[in-house]
Design a protein around this motif. Structure first.
Motif, mmCIF file in Angstrom:
data_model
loop_
_atom_site.group_PDB
_atom_site.id
_atom_site.type_symbol
_atom_site.label_atom_id
_atom_site.label_comp_id
_atom_site.label_asym_id
_atom_site.label_seq_id
_atom_site.Cartn_x
_atom_site.Cartn_y
_atom_site.Cartn_z
ATOM 1 N N GLU A 1 -34.902 -32.257 -53.234
ATOM 2 C CA GLU A 1 -33.583 -32.098 -53.852
ATOM 3 C C GLU A 1 -32.983 -30.741 -53.483
ATOM 4 O O GLU A 1 -33.655 -29.713 -53.543
ATOM 5 C CB GLU A 1 -33.708 -32.204 -55.373
ATOM 6 C CG GLU A 1 -32.389 -32.103 -56.083
ATOM 7 C CD GLU A 1 -32.528 -32.182 -57.592
ATOM 8 O OE1 GLU A 1 -31.531 -31.926 -58.267
ATOM 9 O OE2 GLU A 1 -33.620 -32.505 -58.081
ATOM 10 N N ARG A 2 -31.733 -30.771 -53.094
ATOM 11 C CA ARG A 2 -31.034 -29.528 -52.765
ATOM 12 C C ARG A 2 -30.476 -28.908 -54.038
ATOM 13 O O ARG A 2 -29.916 -29.597 -54.886
ATOM 14 C CB ARG A 2 -29.902 -29.808 -51.785
ATOM 15 C CG ARG A 2 -30.391 -30.222 -50.424
ATOM 16 C CD ARG A 2 -29.231 -30.599 -49.543
ATOM 17 N NE ARG A 2 -29.598 -30.500 -48.147
ATOM 18 C CZ ARG A 2 -28.738 -30.658 -47.149
ATOM 19 N NH1 ARG A 2 -27.473 -30.926 -47.394
ATOM 20 N NH2 ARG A 2 -29.137 -30.558 -45.907
ATOM 21 N N LYS A 3 -30.606 -27.613 -54.152
ATOM 22 C CA LYS A 3 -30.148 -26.870 -55.323
ATOM 23 C C LYS A 3 -28.892 -26.074 -54.986
ATOM 24 O O LYS A 3 -28.710 -25.631 -53.855
ATOM 25 C CB LYS A 3 -31.226 -25.895 -55.798
ATOM 26 C CG LYS A 3 -32.553 -26.535 -56.102
ATOM 27 C CD LYS A 3 -32.515 -27.188 -57.439
ATOM 28 C CE LYS A 3 -33.909 -27.684 -57.805
ATOM 29 N NZ LYS A 3 -33.880 -28.648 -58.853
ATOM 30 N N ARG B 1 -28.257 -23.082 -56.026
ATOM 31 C CA ARG B 1 -28.669 -21.708 -55.705
ATOM 32 C C ARG B 1 -29.094 -21.549 -54.249
ATOM 33 O O ARG B 1 -29.025 -20.458 -53.695
ATOM 34 C CB ARG B 1 -29.780 -21.245 -56.632
ATOM 35 C CG ARG B 1 -29.287 -20.998 -58.039
ATOM 36 C CD ARG B 1 -30.300 -20.237 -58.863
ATOM 37 N NE ARG B 1 -29.794 -20.013 -60.200
ATOM 38 C CZ ARG B 1 -28.990 -19.016 -60.555
ATOM 39 N NH1 ARG B 1 -28.605 -18.151 -59.652
ATOM 40 N NH2 ARG B 1 -28.573 -18.890 -61.787
ATOM 41 N N ASP B 2 -29.519 -22.633 -53.618
ATOM 42 C CA ASP B 2 -29.884 -22.566 -52.195
ATOM 43 C C ASP B 2 -28.673 -22.270 -51.318
ATOM 44 O O ASP B 2 -28.825 -21.884 -50.161
ATOM 45 C CB ASP B 2 -30.530 -23.882 -51.741
ATOM 46 C CG ASP B 2 -31.855 -24.144 -52.433
ATOM 47 O OD1 ASP B 2 -32.492 -23.192 -52.931
ATOM 48 O OD2 ASP B 2 -32.253 -25.328 -52.483
ATOM 49 N N ASP C 1 -25.181 -30.411 -62.612
ATOM 50 C CA ASP C 1 -26.202 -29.739 -61.804
ATOM 51 C C ASP C 1 -26.164 -28.230 -62.020
ATOM 52 O O ASP C 1 -27.212 -27.586 -62.185
ATOM 53 C CB ASP C 1 -26.017 -30.045 -60.319
ATOM 54 C CG ASP C 1 -26.365 -31.479 -59.950
ATOM 55 O OD1 ASP C 1 -26.906 -32.229 -60.786
ATOM 56 O OD2 ASP C 1 -26.060 -31.862 -58.784
ATOM 57 N N ALA C 2 -24.968 -27.669 -62.003
ATOM 58 C CA ALA C 2 -24.826 -26.219 -62.195
ATOM 59 C C ALA C 2 -25.383 -25.801 -63.546
ATOM 60 O O ALA C 2 -26.137 -24.821 -63.646
ATOM 61 C CB ALA C 2 -23.356 -25.815 -62.068
ATOM 62 N N ASP C 3 -25.044 -26.538 -64.585
ATOM 63 C CA ASP C 3 -25.533 -26.223 -65.921
ATOM 64 C C ASP C 3 -27.055 -26.301 -65.963
ATOM 65 O O ASP C 3 -27.711 -25.392 -66.479
ATOM 66 C CB ASP C 3 -24.918 -27.177 -66.946
ATOM 67 C CG ASP C 3 -25.370 -26.869 -68.352
ATOM 68 O OD1 ASP C 3 -24.988 -25.794 -68.878
ATOM 69 O OD2 ASP C 3 -26.115 -27.682 -68.931
ATOM 70 N N ALA C 4 -27.624 -27.349 -65.397
ATOM 71 C CA ALA C 4 -29.082 -27.525 -65.402
ATOM 72 C C ALA C 4 -29.799 -26.429 -64.621
ATOM 73 O O ALA C 4 -30.948 -26.091 -64.930
ATOM 74 C CB ALA C 4 -29.436 -28.893 -64.831
ATOM 75 N N GLN C 5 -29.112 -25.857 -63.629
ATOM 76 C CA GLN C 5 -29.709 -24.823 -62.784
ATOM 77 C C GLN C 5 -29.377 -23.408 -63.249
ATOM 78 O O GLN C 5 -29.704 -22.435 -62.584
ATOM 79 C CB GLN C 5 -29.262 -25.028 -61.334
ATOM 80 C CG GLN C 5 -29.770 -26.330 -60.741
ATOM 81 C CD GLN C 5 -29.172 -26.626 -59.385
ATOM 82 O OE1 GLN C 5 -28.928 -25.720 -58.583
ATOM 83 N NE2 GLN C 5 -28.932 -27.896 -59.114
ATOM 84 N N ILE D 1 -26.396 -22.002 -63.562
ATOM 85 C CA ILE D 1 -25.202 -21.428 -62.937
ATOM 86 C C ILE D 1 -24.109 -21.380 -64.006
ATOM 87 O O ILE D 1 -23.844 -22.378 -64.686
ATOM 88 C CB ILE D 1 -24.719 -22.299 -61.755
ATOM 89 C CG1 ILE D 1 -25.825 -22.519 -60.738
ATOM 90 C CG2 ILE D 1 -23.454 -21.737 -61.131
ATOM 91 C CD1 ILE D 1 -26.130 -21.382 -59.834
ATOM 92 N N SER E 1 -21.043 -21.855 -69.679
ATOM 93 C CA SER E 1 -21.517 -22.988 -68.892
ATOM 94 C C SER E 1 -20.332 -23.767 -68.323
ATOM 95 O O SER E 1 -19.319 -23.944 -69.008
ATOM 96 C CB SER E 1 -22.343 -23.927 -69.784
ATOM 97 O OG SER E 1 -22.521 -25.180 -69.167
#
Length: 94
Positions: free
Chosen positions: A2-4, A6-7, A31-35, A37, A44
């Motif tokens: 899975e691409r993040k 933050r990558d 995705d941003a919230d889960a990571q 960001i 958030s």
């Protein structure tokens, strides 16, 4: 793998993330919230309305892109822009 989000952070450039549909925008926000960001003020992205382009900064925060930013994304081919749908689907040239 899975691409993040933050990558995508670059040490030399800010990254513009393009969201071409409401569904992809919602996916990005989740995705941003889960990571972890957030916007620069720590809020958030799930707590704000979605946009169609976000700027990802080197410190891992995001911001909306206004009119001038939209013009820059459309015309400045030296900036880093990422089609988020392609990115999460593993397309190499995003």
């Amino acid at each position: 793998m899975e691409r993040k989000i933050r990558d995508l952070i670059s040490t030399t450039n800010d990254v513009y993330i393009i969201l071409k549909s409401a569904e992809i925008a919602e996916r990005f926000v989740n995705d941003a919230d889960a990571q972890g960001i957030t916007f620069g003020d720590g809020v958030s992205p799930k707590e704000r309305s979605t946009g169609d382009i976000y700027r990802l900064y080197q410190d891992g925060t995001i911001s909306y892109v206004g009119f001038v930013g939209h013009v820059r994304v459309a015309n400045d081919h030296t900036i880093c822009r990422v089609d988020y749908e392609k990115y999460i689907n593993g397309v190499a040239d995003v």
